[in-house]
Scaffold this motif. Structure first.
Motif, PDB file in Angstrom:
ATOM      1  N   GLN A 109      68.267   6.804   6.857  1.00  0.00           N
ATOM      2  CA  GLN A 109      68.549   6.308   5.472  1.00  0.00           C
ATOM      3  C   GLN A 109      70.382   6.841   4.774  1.00  0.00           C
ATOM      4  OE1 GLN A 109      66.680   4.870   2.872  1.00  0.00           O
ATOM      5  NE2 GLN A 109      68.380   4.839   1.906  1.00  0.00           N
ATOM      6  N   TYR A 137      61.485  -2.495   6.139  1.00  0.00           N
ATOM      7  CA  TYR A 137      63.256  -1.894   7.046  1.00  0.00           C
ATOM      8  C   TYR A 137      62.391  -1.402   8.377  1.00  0.00           C
ATOM      9  CZ  TYR A 137      63.958  -2.971   2.248  1.00  0.00           C
ATOM     10  OH  TYR A 137      64.270  -3.262   0.823  1.00  0.00           O
ATOM     11  N   PRO A 147      68.003   0.935   3.993  1.00  0.00           N
ATOM     12  CA  PRO A 147      68.467   2.092   4.944  1.00  0.00           C
ATOM     13  C   PRO A 147      70.433   1.939   4.517  1.00  0.00           C
ATOM     14  CG  PRO A 147      67.005   0.969   6.082  1.00  0.00           C
ATOM     15  CD  PRO A 147      67.379   0.447   4.820  1.00  0.00           C
ATOM     16  N   ARG A 204      62.553   1.994  -2.129  1.00  0.00           N
ATOM     17  CA  ARG A 204      63.766   2.630  -2.202  1.00  0.00           C
ATOM     18  C   ARG A 204      64.548   1.430  -2.045  1.00  0.00           C
ATOM     19  NH1 ARG A 204      64.693   3.885   3.242  1.00  0.00           N
ATOM     20  NH2 ARG A 204      62.863   2.998   4.781  1.00  0.00           N
TER      21      ARG A 204
END
Length: 193
Positions: free
Chosen positions: A54, A3, A72, A69
């Motif tokens: 994010q 990302y 985004p 995670r």
């Protein structure tokens, strides 16, 4: 790191990749790759960030276990819900995307969701119409039998079961609704005649 605006890591030597991976480099000719002009390092991509901002409110969103995670940006239009949502959450929480159980649970979640939609449709003011909404009428006039044979179609292997999968649930639902209606409106003494 995924990302980011730049490519992560070092690109391995092409000769080393060719030795290690059979068939590597088959697409090295730029004329064979439609995305080639976008891969040039000096082309301005328009990215004004190193790492995208994010998106907020990501609590409870499904995230593959191989990622640290969430991406985004993610969709929020169809949040997971009910039994199908619980099945999909289990797929993401327990299994990697490279494992078969992950995908089988996602397929099961889809089937549970579609079955629930069909049941809700039966009790709505405008139930689904299996004849017009299945596309079967589109076959008329387009040589439905001749178009299937002698053309190397892969879907012939499962074509025999398609009528059962499409019409079967409607037959079962009709029988269930008929029996419920009969039990509710016909006295028990008259049912066994």
């Amino acid at each position: 790191m995924p990302y980011t605006a730049d490519k992560p890591g070092q690109t391995p030597d092409p000769d080393e990749l060719r030795r290690r991976i059979p068939g590597w480099g088959a697409d090295l000719d730029p004329t064979d790759r439609p995305a080639f002009p976008r891969e040039q390092p000096d082309i301005d991509t328009g990215a004004h960030w190193d790492l995208p901002e994010q998106q907020t409110r990501g609590e409870g969103r499904e995230r593959s276990i191989e990622h640290q995670r969430l991406t985004p940006v993610f969709g929020t239009a169809q949040p997971l819900h009910g039994m199908s949502g619980a099945i999909r959450r289990l797929a993401y929480a327990r299994y990697s995307e490279g494992q078969t159980p992950h995908w089988m649970l996602l397929i099961l979640g889809d089937r549970v969701e579609s079955s629930g939609a069909h049941v809700r449709s039966l009790f709505s003011r405008h139930p689904d119409d299996p004849v017009t909404q299945s596309g079967v009428l589109g076959e008329r006039g387009r040589r439905p039998i001749a178009s299937r044979f002698g053309r190397g179609r892969v879907d012939l292997k499962h074509a025999w079961m398609d009528p059962f999968l499409v019409v079967g649930p409607w037959v079962v639902a009709t029988v269930v609704v008929f029996r419920i209606g009969r039990a509710a409106f016909v006295p028990a003494s008259r049912r066994h005649r």
